[in-house]
Design an enzyme around this catalytic site. Sequence first.
Site, PDB file in Angstrom:
ATOM      1  N   CYS A 106       4.729   7.354  16.947  1.00  0.00           N
ATOM      2  CA  CYS A 106       5.212   5.625  17.106  1.00  0.00           C
ATOM      3  C   CYS A 106       5.646   5.557  18.711  1.00  0.00           C
ATOM      4  O   CYS A 106       5.593   6.201  19.491  1.00  0.00           O
ATOM      5  CB  CYS A 106       6.717   5.970  16.947  1.00  0.00           C
ATOM      6  SG  CYS A 106       7.793   4.673  16.528  1.00  0.00           S
ATOM      7  N   HIS A 148       5.788   3.122   7.327  1.00  0.00           N
ATOM      8  CA  HIS A 148       6.180   4.083   8.814  1.00  0.00           C
ATOM      9  C   HIS A 148       6.632   2.145   9.739  1.00  0.00           C
ATOM     10  O   HIS A 148       8.169   2.426   9.865  1.00  0.00           O
ATOM     11  CB  HIS A 148       5.048   4.178   9.653  1.00  0.00           C
ATOM     12  CG  HIS A 148       5.579   4.680  11.573  1.00  0.00           C
ATOM     13  ND1 HIS A 148       5.997   5.925  11.855  1.00  0.00           N
ATOM     14  CD2 HIS A 148       5.712   3.503  11.761  1.00  0.00           C
ATOM     15  CE1 HIS A 148       5.827   5.313  12.983  1.00  0.00           C
ATOM     16  NE2 HIS A 148       6.347   4.780  12.900  1.00  0.00           N
ATOM     17  N   GLU A 149       5.915   1.275   9.124  1.00  0.00           N
ATOM     18  CA  GLU A 149       6.322  -0.046  10.343  1.00  0.00           C
ATOM     19  C   GLU A 149       8.144  -0.428   8.978  1.00  0.00           C
ATOM     20  O   GLU A 149       9.002  -1.277   9.595  1.00  0.00           O
ATOM     21  CB  GLU A 149       5.191  -1.278  10.006  1.00  0.00           C
ATOM     22  CG  GLU A 149       4.389  -0.463  10.690  1.00  0.00           C
ATOM     23  CD  GLU A 149       4.248  -0.029  12.371  1.00  0.00           C
ATOM     24  OE1 GLU A 149       5.866  -0.606  13.255  1.00  0.00           O
ATOM     25  OE2 GLU A 149       3.752   1.283  13.198  1.00  0.00           O
ATOM     26  N   HIS A 152      11.286   1.054  10.552  1.00  0.00           N
ATOM     27  CA  HIS A 152      11.465   0.325  11.602  1.00  0.00           C
ATOM     28  C   HIS A 152      12.440  -0.612  11.716  1.00  0.00           C
ATOM     29  O   HIS A 152      13.773  -1.275  11.867  1.00  0.00           O
ATOM     30  CB  HIS A 152      10.690  -0.102  12.176  1.00  0.00           C
ATOM     31  CG  HIS A 152       9.807   0.363  13.515  1.00  0.00           C
ATOM     32  ND1 HIS A 152      10.977   1.413  14.279  1.00  0.00           N
ATOM     33  CD2 HIS A 152       8.764   1.145  13.087  1.00  0.00           C
ATOM     34  CE1 HIS A 152       9.432   2.579  14.456  1.00  0.00           C
ATOM     35  NE2 HIS A 152       8.847   2.324  14.253  1.00  0.00           N
TER      36      HIS A 152
END
Length: 192
Positions: A106, A148-149, A152
């Site tokens: 990341c 993953h994004e 966030h």
Amino acid sequence: MILPIVAYGSPILRKLAVDIDPDYPGLKQLIADMQETMYSTNGVGLAAPQINKDIRLFVMDSAQIFENQEEDEKGTYPDEPGIKGVFINPHITALDGQKWNYNEGCLSIPKIREDVMRHQTVTIEFEDEHFNFHEKTFNGLTARIILHEYDHLDGKLFIDYISPLKRTLLKRKLDDISKGKIKADYRMLFNK
Ligand code: NI
């Protein structure tokens, strides 16, 4: 414009990001800047909290992975040739398929990589950069990056998935990042 990346330890990386509407100020330029920042840092995805904006927006590009793939790795992933995407106000509607392991990193947590288990397939509702609505299903590395994004935007990081033991082993490195005691290859924002 290349934007600085918010480092691990900053509260914005733990916030729940909020939906935006089409008249969000400077949205077109913001998306262009996020893409430029992603490519300049050799990232495959970048979420708005990582550039200090608590809004539900991320950019990603899985196509570049396949473009740079070694010949003998071709055909490994089901989502070749990948996609280049802008996701606004994304909301996951389904997770399917076997969970699989992949070594993730990341931009906000430089020089740390760990294996993370994630679902093979994700179905997601989102708006694109023209605010056209889509509901699409993605798999393979494309789904991996999207998940993953997306995390966030919910204040989650990939290190949240690793075992408590591994987390303990990483504690010193993580503390150093949050204190700015790290040399990244790109400009970062620290919450010292
Ligand atoms: Ni990340």
